[in-house]
Design a protein around this motif. Structure first.
Motif, PDB file in Angstrom:
ATOM      1  N   ASN A  11      49.560 -66.709  61.570  1.00  0.00           N
ATOM      2  CA  ASN A  11      48.751 -67.906  61.361  1.00  0.00           C
ATOM      3  C   ASN A  11      47.301 -67.465  61.270  1.00  0.00           C
ATOM      4  N   HIS A  45      50.079 -75.463  61.407  1.00  0.00           N
ATOM      5  CA  HIS A  45      50.441 -74.083  61.735  1.00  0.00           C
ATOM      6  C   HIS A  45      51.886 -74.034  62.244  1.00  0.00           C
ATOM      7  N   VAL A  63      48.938 -70.201  56.612  1.00  0.00           N
ATOM      8  CA  VAL A  63      50.172 -69.677  57.207  1.00  0.00           C
ATOM      9  C   VAL A  63      50.660 -68.549  56.318  1.00  0.00           C
TER      10      VAL A  63
END
Length: 315
Positions: free
Chosen positions: A84, A139, A98
């Motif tokens: 992330n 995320h 991501v």
């Protein structure tokens, strides 16, 4: 999203707060609170991550009215989240993304730098690594295995890949020039480009002039392709139409920028809540569709036919 994803989760009633607690009790309370925390829900302002799939080829399908339409089959190959990313830009804004990797590869063919990166993420070595910009609430935990149910039948997606390379081509094939007459009055220059620049002024060829050259092999984005079927058992995504790239090529699939992300934010701001998502969808798997979520759903889900029958006369 289809009704199948609208699984209501009831939280247990809150317990009475104690005045004195030990460290072990506090740890147990924190763990229980973490387990009972409701998962984040998709909002019109959310931007989800995309997936890396492999183009398996094209086939044909038939809708409920018996009309035939072409589809492209995309397959996920152990697509996992490896990182992330959060970066602060020079103007103070934050960039969130991501990082996704797919297609396992042997360790002996992986560089030591990438091998250390994959070991840190707890995933096997991969052949391709890409990142997708997301919003801060989208995320995905590192190591999560993504599933084909990340995309819901009925929604639209964009597919990004390198187009098929066609080598050095002339102006008629590359730029669709008409060409010269193939009969009287034309010498052997039927497919020639003709004049490309002036004589004394400017005395050169302008940059960007359409001429013969290498065609294809460029990064292409095909937008607004409808997802018609999802097979979570084989991790297959069936999209209507054609996508760039040769068979077995790696492609990136994301939510449609124009018909999904921008349209949802625009309609949400105007208060048009019934037009936030395409017809028949309530929500989307958020922050991503995982293998655990796929176990609670049917292995094959198809989108219903929403258009009128093409065989009936118009009134």
């Amino acid at each position: 999203m289809l009704r199948l994803w609208a699984l209501k989760q009831r939280l247990p009633p809150s317990q009475c707060r104690t005045i004195r607690t030990t460290s072990s009790a506090r740890a147990a309370t924190a763990a229980a609170a973490k387990e009972t925390t409701a998962p984040p829900e998709w909002t019109p302002n959310s931007v989800r991550t995309g997936l890396i799939a492999r183009k398996r080829g094209m086939t044909a399908m038939w809708d409920d009215h018996g009309a035939r339409y072409p589809v492209t089959v995309l397959q996920l190959e152990n697509c996992q989240v490896t990182a992330n990313i959060t970066t602060v830009r020079s103007d103070g804004s934050e960039y969130h993304a991501v990082q996704v990797a797919a297609s396992d590869r042997p360790e002996k063919t992986t560089t030591k730098q990438m091998l250390g990166h994959f070991n840190k993420a707890g995933v096997p070595p991969k052949r391709i690594v890409k990142e997708f910009p997301v919003t801060p609430d989208a995320h995905v935990p590192v190591g999560t295995t993504l599933s084909a149910i990340h995309f819901v039948p009925g929604q639209y997606v964009d597919v990004i890949a390198n187009s098929v390379g066609k080598g050095f081509q002339g102006v008629m094939k590359r730029w669709h020039f008409k060409g010269l007459r193939a009969s009287h009055g034309v010498s052997v220059s039927h497919r020639a480009a003709g004049a490309t620049g002036a004589h004394q002024d400017p005395g050169r060829v302008w940059p960007g002039q359409k001429m013969a050259g290498r065609m294809g092999g460029k990064r292409i984005t095909t937008q607004n392709l409808a997802v018609v079927r999802v097979d979570s058992a084989l991790d297959l995504v069936f999209v209507r139409g054609c996508v760039p790239g040769v068979d077995d090529a790696q492609v990136m699939v994301r939510d449609a920028k124009k018909k999904m992300t921008d349209a949802a934010q625009h309609n949400y701001a105007k208060g048009l809540f019934e037009k936030i998502l395409p017809k028949g969808l309530d929500s989307l798997p958020f922050p991503a569709g995982t293998k655990e979520m796929a176990k609670a759903l049917p292995p094959v889900i198809a989108a219903p036919t929403l258009r009128r029958s093409p065989f009936l006369p118009r009134e």
